[in-house]
Write a protein that holds these residues in place. Sequence first.
Motif, PDB file in Angstrom:
ATOM      1  N   GLY A 117      41.110  51.852  76.746  1.00 30.46           N
ATOM      2  CA  GLY A 117      42.026  52.736  75.522  1.00 30.46           C
ATOM      3  C   GLY A 117      43.082  51.574  75.577  1.00 30.46           C
ATOM      4  N   HIS A 118      43.705  50.836  76.585  1.00 32.14           N
ATOM      5  CA  HIS A 118      44.704  49.956  76.339  1.00 32.14           C
ATOM      6  C   HIS A 118      44.258  48.912  75.391  1.00 32.14           C
ATOM      7  N   PHE A 119      43.207  48.317  75.844  1.00 31.20           N
ATOM      8  CA  PHE A 119      42.868  47.039  75.161  1.00 31.20           C
ATOM      9  C   PHE A 119      42.670  47.489  73.439  1.00 31.20           C
ATOM     10  N   ILE A 120      42.034  48.781  73.176  1.00 30.26           N
ATOM     11  CA  ILE A 120      41.983  49.205  71.666  1.00 30.26           C
ATOM     12  C   ILE A 120      43.365  49.333  70.965  1.00 30.26           C
ATOM     13  N   GLY A 121      44.341  50.137  71.920  1.00 28.16           N
ATOM     14  CA  GLY A 121      45.529  50.191  71.361  1.00 28.16           C
ATOM     15  C   GLY A 121      46.278  49.105  71.204  1.00 28.16           C
ATOM     16  N   ALA A 122      46.155  48.085  71.993  1.00 26.22           N
ATOM     17  CA  ALA A 122      46.919  46.681  71.717  1.00 26.22           C
ATOM     18  C   ALA A 122      46.365  46.072  70.879  1.00 26.22           C
ATOM     19  N   ILE A 157      46.519  43.477  65.476  1.00 24.04           N
ATOM     20  CA  ILE A 157      45.861  43.336  63.879  1.00 24.04           C
ATOM     21  C   ILE A 157      46.834  43.676  62.839  1.00 24.04           C
ATOM     22  N   LEU A 158      47.215  44.881  63.140  1.00 24.01           N
ATOM     23  CA  LEU A 158      48.115  45.390  61.947  1.00 24.01           C
ATOM     24  C   LEU A 158      49.411  44.733  61.900  1.00 24.01           C
ATOM     25  N   ALA A 179      54.065  51.180  59.325  1.00 25.14           N
ATOM     26  CA  ALA A 179      53.137  50.486  59.904  1.00 25.14           C
ATOM     27  C   ALA A 179      52.845  50.543  61.234  1.00 25.14           C
ATOM     28  N   ALA A 180      53.924  50.744  62.002  1.00 20.81           N
ATOM     29  CA  ALA A 180      53.788  51.188  63.596  1.00 20.81           C
ATOM     30  C   ALA A 180      52.906  52.612  63.589  1.00 20.81           C
ATOM     31  N   ALA A 181      53.590  53.607  62.788  1.00 16.14           N
ATOM     32  CA  ALA A 181      52.605  54.672  62.525  1.00 16.14           C
ATOM     33  C   ALA A 181      51.389  54.600  62.441  1.00 16.14           C
ATOM     34  N   MET A 182      51.036  53.762  61.540  1.00 21.21           N
ATOM     35  CA  MET A 182      49.546  53.509  61.076  1.00 21.21           C
ATOM     36  C   MET A 182      48.764  52.916  62.357  1.00 21.21           C
ATOM     37  N   ALA A 216      44.690  53.594  66.426  1.00 22.41           N
ATOM     38  CA  ALA A 216      44.446  53.365  67.767  1.00 22.41           C
ATOM     39  C   ALA A 216      43.702  54.872  67.961  1.00 22.41           C
ATOM     40  N   ILE A 217      44.092  55.846  67.858  1.00 15.85           N
ATOM     41  CA  ILE A 217      44.088  57.368  68.306  1.00 15.85           C
ATOM     42  C   ILE A 217      42.425  57.402  67.662  1.00 15.85           C
ATOM     43  N   THR A 218      42.311  57.267  66.492  1.00 12.33           N
ATOM     44  CA  THR A 218      41.044  57.369  65.781  1.00 12.33           C
ATOM     45  C   THR A 218      39.962  56.237  66.311  1.00 12.33           C
ATOM     46  N   ILE A 219      40.110  55.095  66.820  1.00 11.94           N
ATOM     47  CA  ILE A 219      39.304  54.354  67.143  1.00 11.94           C
ATOM     48  C   ILE A 219      38.806  54.926  68.632  1.00 11.94           C
TER      49      ILE A 219
END
Length: 192
Positions: A95-100, A105-106, A116-119, A124-127
């Motif tokens: 989870g931390h890897f995906i979120g970071a 990337i964004l 952009a931060a909200a996206m 991250a939640i979606t993935i």
Amino acid sequence: MLTVTGRSGIRPARKSPFQQQFNSVRHYITRHQPKTHPRHSVLAGLGGIVGIGMVAGLSVWSGNPFLIAPFGASAVLLFSTPDSPLSQPAHVVGGHFIGALVGLILHAFLPDTWWAAAMGVGLAITIMSALRLTHPPAGGNPLVVFASDPNFGFLFMPVLLGSACLVATACLYHRLTRVPYPRRPEPAPAIS
């Protein structure tokens, strides 16, 4: 509360408008977490001290940053609810890897703005959800990325190394305190 009436028997008493209003919002203020033994609460708090202390100590010892704010929330899950699926090692590190990664990337392609931060958080939640690696504290990683403007090295240090250190500390701590962690997968049902 019941009142007795004449011929009709027993009927419920009328509730005051305050009681009616309170009943309509009671589920918002009800604690849903089950009661725990004080020993569990103390062990969870001590675990948080040990877990964050180990990661922070590693930072001081190595001279490298291993500690980010979302790790504090991860410690709550790891030490207070170690049996939760959200607290398992793959969820914490993955989870931390995906979120970071999403945040980095964004941040590389989008302007440094609130949307952009909200996206980043939403993606991250979606993935995490799609990969079944949901770890709620990791949803804060894109916000950390947008707030601190790190390079891609952030993904490995502090994110991967820090989260792995936190999980390793949780494994050792729970073994010493005789708390089952991590969860063992349930055996697949036999096919007949």
